[in-house]
Design a protein around this motif. Sequence first.
Motif, PDB file in Angstrom:
ATOM      1  N   GLY A 742      40.988  40.986  43.732  1.00  0.00           N
ATOM      2  CA  GLY A 742      41.442  42.014  44.666  1.00  0.00           C
ATOM      3  C   GLY A 742      41.851  43.302  43.972  1.00  0.00           C
ATOM      4  N   LYS A 743      42.285  44.261  44.778  1.00  0.00           N
ATOM      5  CA  LYS A 743      42.691  45.551  44.212  1.00  0.00           C
ATOM      6  C   LYS A 743      43.873  45.412  43.259  1.00  0.00           C
ATOM      7  N   ASP A 744      44.700  44.380  43.486  1.00  0.00           N
ATOM      8  CA  ASP A 744      45.843  44.146  42.611  1.00  0.00           C
ATOM      9  C   ASP A 744      45.471  43.343  41.374  1.00  0.00           C
ATOM     10  N   LEU A 745      44.190  43.093  41.183  1.00  0.00           N
ATOM     11  CA  LEU A 745      43.625  42.377  40.032  1.00  0.00           C
ATOM     12  C   LEU A 745      43.950  40.885  40.047  1.00  0.00           C
ATOM     13  N   ARG A 746      44.466  40.389  41.138  1.00  0.00           N
ATOM     14  CA  ARG A 746      44.725  38.956  41.256  1.00  0.00           C
ATOM     15  C   ARG A 746      43.551  38.292  41.959  1.00  0.00           C
ATOM     16  N   TRP A 747      43.238  37.072  41.506  1.00  0.00           N
ATOM     17  CA  TRP A 747      42.209  36.301  42.192  1.00  0.00           C
ATOM     18  C   TRP A 747      42.716  35.943  43.582  1.00  0.00           C
ATOM     19  N   THR A 748      41.871  36.216  44.570  1.00  0.00           N
ATOM     20  CA  THR A 748      42.290  36.192  45.968  1.00  0.00           C
ATOM     21  C   THR A 748      41.312  35.382  46.812  1.00  0.00           C
TER      22      THR A 748
END
Length: 780
Positions: A742-748
């Motif tokens: 995601g945009k927050d660089l977390r796998w989503t």
Amino acid sequence: MTRIKWALIGVLIVLFGCDHHQPGIMQASFVMKPQPRVEALLAKMTLEEKVGQMAQVTLDVVTQGPNAYESDEPLKLNIDLVREAILTHKVGSILNTANNRARPLEKWHEVIGQIQQVAVRESRLGIPVIYGIDAIHGATYTSEATFFPQQIGLAATWNRDLVRKCAAIAAYETRASAIPWNFSPVLDLGRDPRFPRMWETFGEDVMLASEMGVQMVKGYQGEDVSAPGQVAATLKHFLGYSVPASGKDRTPVHISEVELRERHLPAFKAAVDAGAKSVMINSGLINGTPVHANKALLTDLLKKELGFTGVVVTDWKDIDNLHFRDRVAATRKEAVKIAVNAGIDMAMIPYDFDFCKDLVALVREGEVPMSRIDDAVTRILTLKYDLGLFDQPTPRGDYEDFGSEETVATARKAAGESITLLKNQGLLPLSRGVKVLVTGPNAHTMRALNGGWSYSWQGEKVEEFANEYQTILEAIKAQAGEELVTFEPGVTYVESGKYWEEEAADFRAVLDAASNSDVVVLCLGENSYTEKPGDLHDLSLSQNQVRLTRALATTGKPIVLVLNEGRPRLISEIEPDVDAVVQTYLPGNYGGEALAQVLFGELNPSGKLPYTYPMFANTLVTYDHKPSEEQDKMEGVYDYESDFAVQYPFGHGLSYTSFAYKDLTLSDDQLDTDEELTVSVTVTNVGDRAGKEVVQLFIADAYASLSPDVKRLRGFEKISLEPGQSKTVRFSIHARQLAFVGKDLRWTVEKGTYEVQISNLKKQFELSDSYKWQEVDPVL
């Protein structure tokens, strides 16, 4: 965080089915804690001895010859130069061959034995040298070794077990050559066919590259990397090397961190988790920063976030490139400071010892901390201990299986399973007794079958070593009968300052031969190359080859187009003129033999494309593209030739039999985030001959907070079926396999509708909830 807590998280990840190709939890600190024997040795070492362990020079530096760049023949070490390197400059590693030429086993034993004699018996601490080589499709610098298809061909087999077996044999024959360290596999993604090293990759897909990379690591390193037949693997080129904006080697990459993490990182993480012992670094730049100077990538991401505990080695002369090419360092000494502080453990120098002098001075000046040196040397010494070099620095045993019948059978099998039938309008397989014209520049050359890194860097010396194997022409003669085969090249490759060029002959001889033949086997593609010499300005086949094809088409004779190439060259202007298209990639020494078996039906083709074969130069897209690439499919949107037009899709490959898919079944139409979904399908061979089929599972996310890919490969299995036989293939899908960055660089993973596709069958399911994981800091 305590070890117990990390262990519990690891157990939960396993229980919840997190695939090894998906990024997971951030692991241990990047600073290595030495094992006792390494710690004891480290305590005895001077600064100069530590720095020397971080230095790697090429073999030509220590041989008899006029300079550090070339050696006399016959090859012989200059023991005074060996002593200077190891005893004076304390060098801990040597790589490569001399004069860019393969050597027989006996010569490798002699040369490396003498080097280890100096290192172990004459140096103060008796630390063995670690020798490294690019054994990328077999022991490619050992003249008697078994050669397999290059990585792109191995990917086309879609056969995990076969890839692992090929790697295990390559490891055995490399270690038999007294070399314990292999600079392979390449885990860059082959997503741009302009890139000259595409053939060194496993293709464009994240999952396929991850799965095959893990198999290569396991094949190279085995259960115990110190065993006589194993070598240390090297993952290269970390990170994002293969997608430069220009398509040319070692030129800048511009990439978002979402793309970097979602596409380019997973294969490296999977191989790190599989225990890979070393990593080689991207020679280029990402967003303006040379990767060799990028602490965020080398230390924060690779060592800290991925928990990599092995050796980080530069590529060829790349610390110097920070000064001379990229101009981010005002001097060579400053370049050393930047690279080592960024996280480099060993420098492929490769020609002089200035690195050693500069790094010693930098430590004494306080510009490079001693802790950074100790960490690097700890990693290097640990690798040497893990390989058993302190106990046995030279080969153990007789290696009686070197080049054995089983080894050769595996190479033949790999070549055969890699060959991909892309088009067949009823022409293939050829009937016995037909008169065949074989033509084209790739028809009678072993060099083109092997590609680069074969007996020499560019593969230009292949013909000196591979005369015992069959070219395509020779193999067809052996299959069809020499009296039924005519050869007229039409176009030939010639040596030049650019390694190779083409020369076109008068096509009249080719056309006359065609008029007296029943079928034409037209062998086109590329000569061998790699790295910068493989850069090109035009992805189309050469005009010589296009003109030859068009001339042959005027004869009305059926044409089999055989493609022998490292990347998909554009064929759209001639493809309608041929009746069959067969892709061989770079199949190695047994490729001609395997191709002839396919052409005459002795072997049923089962290869599948590991990349999307492009149709036009301005439509270089991959299968996992965004919906906006297909605007022609959207109601009310003008086309303007912006449709997704490809020659052949990713995963495509025909057979001489037919397979029917039915009964696509999901274990549930709802999936919770802590559950697995079982997907099953029944495949039947409805043809009249045995064949192998690759069952490919794709999943598409209907809607997401970032525009989703139109589909993604999420499972594959290669099966064998006799005529009339059916098999049910099952895949287990965990919610984590649906994730994106995601945009927050977390796998989503986001709740919603997902579509499963196998062949032409589709079914939907609903994911009940959303969740995220892996707290990360940006690195770009």
